[in-house]
Scaffold this motif. Sequence first.
Motif, mmCIF file in Angstrom:
data_model
loop_
_atom_site.group_PDB
_atom_site.id
_atom_site.type_symbol
_atom_site.label_atom_id
_atom_site.label_comp_id
_atom_site.label_asym_id
_atom_site.label_seq_id
_atom_site.Cartn_x
_atom_site.Cartn_y
_atom_site.Cartn_z
ATOM 1 N N GLN A 102 0.851 -1.186 0.000
ATOM 2 C CA GLN A 102 0.000 0.000 0.000
ATOM 3 C C GLN A 102 0.887 1.235 0.000
ATOM 4 O OE1 GLN A 102 -2.010 -0.048 4.049
ATOM 5 N NE2 GLN A 102 -0.863 -1.974 4.028
ATOM 6 N N THR A 103 0.339 2.332 -0.465
ATOM 7 C CA THR A 103 1.053 3.611 -0.477
ATOM 8 C C THR A 103 0.358 4.564 0.478
ATOM 9 O OG1 THR A 103 1.767 3.282 -2.764
ATOM 10 C CG2 THR A 103 1.845 5.522 -1.899
ATOM 11 N N ILE A 104 1.142 5.157 1.384
ATOM 12 C CA ILE A 104 0.609 6.031 2.416
ATOM 13 C C ILE A 104 1.198 7.425 2.244
ATOM 14 C CG2 ILE A 104 0.444 6.447 4.904
ATOM 15 C CD1 ILE A 104 -1.095 4.018 4.030
ATOM 16 N N GLY A 123 6.375 12.654 2.035
ATOM 17 C CA GLY A 123 5.598 12.424 0.822
ATOM 18 C C GLY A 123 4.946 11.053 0.825
ATOM 19 N N ALA A 124 4.764 10.487 -0.357
ATOM 20 C CA ALA A 124 4.128 9.168 -0.471
ATOM 21 C C ALA A 124 5.156 8.078 -0.180
ATOM 22 C CB ALA A 124 3.533 8.987 -1.858
ATOM 23 N N LYS A 172 13.395 2.293 7.749
ATOM 24 C CA LYS A 172 12.566 2.330 6.546
ATOM 25 C C LYS A 172 13.019 3.439 5.588
ATOM 26 C CE LYS A 172 9.112 1.875 3.656
ATOM 27 N NZ LYS A 172 9.030 0.728 2.723
ATOM 28 N N LEU A 173 13.352 4.599 6.134
ATOM 29 C CA LEU A 173 13.576 5.790 5.311
ATOM 30 C C LEU A 173 15.016 5.998 4.893
ATOM 31 C CD1 LEU A 173 11.226 8.066 7.413
ATOM 32 C CD2 LEU A 173 10.731 7.120 5.154
ATOM 33 N N GLY A 174 15.938 5.326 5.564
ATOM 34 C CA GLY A 174 17.339 5.453 5.186
ATOM 35 C C GLY A 174 17.855 6.872 5.328
#
Length: 414
Positions: free
Chosen positions: A134-136, A142-143, A173-175
């Motif tokens: 899914q995209t949140i 951002g997305a 998750k975001l690095g």
Amino acid sequence: MRLIASFLIVMAASVGHAAAEDLEIGGQKLAVTGFGISKSTSGRLVNVLADDPLAQAQKTIKGVYIPAGTRLAFLDRSYRDKGRMWNLVSTEDGILAYVRAGVNGRGAQYWTQDQIGNFFAAGADQIAVVQAPQTIKTDKYGAISLTASEIYRVDPEAPQDNGQVPLVLDRSKLGDAWSTNETIFVPEQMVALLSAETFRNAGDLEQPFTEYDPAREVLSAVDTALQTKTLPDAAALRRRVQDFLTSRFITSKSCESEISFSLDAGAEAALGLSGLLSPVEAKLKLTGSIAGATKYAKGEEFDIVRVRQADNPYIYEIKTSSNRPDCASAPKSRITVAGTDGVRGEINEANLEEAGFGEKTQGSPVYTCRAEFFALRDILANKAFLPQTISTFVVANLAEFRGASDPSTCAANK
């Protein structure tokens, strides 16, 4: 998929303390060697209805989709196929399957209990395993795409209501894009939630569905009764009772055949059969006696499977049937599931089309991806209120899975 940084913690903490016991499958006892949760994957289903379910494991090729976050008990049985090890597991939904292990520490289709424990060792109260991508939309980044099988910490300080689960986006998750953590909200039905108590009482993982054979149970009671009786025609009487029970609990009938059967009063009286039948009648919750005349007409065809779990008192009868008066037209099948817990559900051509499987299914369920797996299971679990366990068993064993190579994408989109 980017691994969560917590998995790099060297000191692993166990998640609860499951009491593992040996599991008997087809007369063989296998030790439970550990626990874990699945990634979104396809496994190789074990046919628990076979006389020897574990024989020739390397020939097990029927695929089954296993959702991410499904709890697993690992059993002491594995085999190697083309360089890849396959491990036998019993799932929380009562199915037995082989799942792929890793090669050189990579590529396993599951997280081990110790790996999950790393999250709790790092201070998490609850974690969520993403079951579908899914995209949140986020405030800071951002997305963001969430991938099936990823694991996130649940934010204990955020509200958990309105069917939404708060997940923590962190550096793992975001690095390099990470600056501060952000909490996002995802629908509860899109994740599997786990806590430190997940495996503390894992007895249900050691209870796969197995075949229930009422004819065999009654015949065993008949043999015991014959040992205490002196009857001149005992052998012939046993054959008559066996023929009756085989017909009464018939498991398969072709369209062209016509079957009728009954047991004469003399045979019933000689054995006291009504007393021997009563325990099975009670288990099946029948309102009438098993004994009596019954007839199956030409035009009916069906296959029947009866299953139960070890410590579960309920028995489920799964019937695949069709009616073809001329036995020449193409069959329109339906799968009917009835349990002694009072539940009843059906998969047929109409509700398959309603669930998005298109026209001309003829009632035969085929799924090609995880979305279609959930749609099939929901026909029984959500629409008909059957337990998730038996709903999963029916889809796993009676539906055909054609997406084992890539369960993330449905055939219509490939």
